[in-house]
Design an enzyme around this catalytic site. Structure first.
Site, PDB file in Angstrom:
ATOM      1  N   CYS A  61       0.232  -1.148  -0.146  1.00  0.00           N
ATOM      2  CA  CYS A  61       0.004  -0.644  -0.073  1.00  0.00           C
ATOM      3  C   CYS A  61       0.785   1.486   0.250  1.00  0.00           C
ATOM      4  CB  CYS A  61      -0.692  -0.005   1.470  1.00  0.00           C
ATOM      5  SG  CYS A  61      -2.313  -0.951   1.725  1.00  0.00           S
ATOM      6  N   GLU A  63       0.842   3.846   1.938  1.00  0.00           N
ATOM      7  CA  GLU A  63       1.703   4.118   3.023  1.00  0.00           C
ATOM      8  C   GLU A  63       2.944   3.114   3.269  1.00  0.00           C
ATOM      9  OE1 GLU A  63      -2.737   4.268   4.307  1.00  0.00           O
ATOM     10  OE2 GLU A  63      -1.343   3.352   2.780  1.00  0.00           O
ATOM     11  N   ARG A  89     -11.213  11.568  -4.604  1.00  0.00           N
ATOM     12  CA  ARG A  89     -11.465  11.095  -3.178  1.00  0.00           C
ATOM     13  C   ARG A  89     -11.583  10.774  -2.492  1.00  0.00           C
ATOM     14  NH1 ARG A  89     -10.107   5.002  -2.988  1.00  0.00           N
ATOM     15  NH2 ARG A  89      -8.103   5.725  -4.920  1.00  0.00           N
ATOM     16  N   CYS A  95      -5.738   0.198   6.147  1.00  0.00           N
ATOM     17  CA  CYS A  95      -5.928  -0.871   5.580  1.00  0.00           C
ATOM     18  C   CYS A  95      -5.617  -1.089   7.153  1.00  0.00           C
ATOM     19  CB  CYS A  95      -5.661  -1.827   4.885  1.00  0.00           C
ATOM     20  SG  CYS A  95      -4.136  -2.655   3.906  1.00  0.00           S
ATOM     21  N   TYR A 132      -2.320  -7.343  17.445  1.00  0.00           N
ATOM     22  CA  TYR A 132      -1.386  -8.591  18.428  1.00  0.00           C
ATOM     23  C   TYR A 132      -0.108  -7.910  18.702  1.00  0.00           C
ATOM     24  CZ  TYR A 132       1.931 -12.322  17.406  1.00  0.00           C
ATOM     25  OH  TYR A 132       3.013 -13.471  17.337  1.00  0.00           O
ATOM     26  N   TRP A 134       3.846  -7.540  18.413  1.00  0.00           N
ATOM     27  CA  TRP A 134       4.943  -7.469  17.571  1.00  0.00           C
ATOM     28  C   TRP A 134       5.624  -6.980  18.013  1.00  0.00           C
ATOM     29  CZ3 TRP A 134       7.955  -6.330  13.645  1.00  0.00           C
ATOM     30  CH2 TRP A 134       8.797  -7.088  12.761  1.00  0.00           C
TER      31      TRP A 134
END
Length: 138
Positions: A61, A63, A89, A95, A132, A134
């Site tokens: 992506c 980002e 847009r 995401c 999560y 990590w």
């Protein structure tokens, strides 16, 4: 659940404009694959950009490209990130994969995204509760 957010600063508006310029200059149009631009601000004030590299295997992506660009330039402490879609847009939320990467590498980063109150600044921790745990250190 309401996510705590804050109004945009002039620097936030500049970051949005940078991401918009990137996607406007490099989009392939409505049927293209380069459809999102991103910009990230480092703690030193430098701004780094990226555009998505869509691929059927799940290319990065915008980002993530912007994060890599910043890292390649030596920017390690990042403060704010935004993604903007092509064809007007506007600002788009990251995401789930991007949210996890942002939280893992830059847990204090602010993300600009659309909300019912308009585009606002939100801490990444507030976008991914119960994530999560990590870290690159293991």
């Amino acid at each position: 659940m309401r996510i705590p957010s804050r109004e945009l600063t002039p620097e936030d508006h500049e970051l949005i404009e940078t991401a918009r310029r990137i996607v406007d200059a490099h989009t392939d149009g409505p049927d293209g694959v380069h459809t999102m631009g991103a910009a990230v601000r480092a703690a030193d004030g430098s701004v780094h950009g990226g555009i998505n590299l869509y691929h059927f295997t799940g290319g990065p992506c915008a980002e993530l490209v912007a994060l890599g660009t910043a890292r390649a330039a030596g920017a390690r402490a990042l403060t704010t990130i935004v993604a903007v879609g092509n064809l007007g847009r506007g600002v788009c939320a990251p995401c789930g994969r991007d949210r996890q990467v942002l939280l893992d590498y830059h847990p204090g980063i602010r993300v600009l995204l659309p909300t019912p109150e308009g585009v606002r600044s939100v801490l990444i921790e507030d976008l991914l509760p119960g994530a999560y745990a990590w870290s690159p250190q293991g």
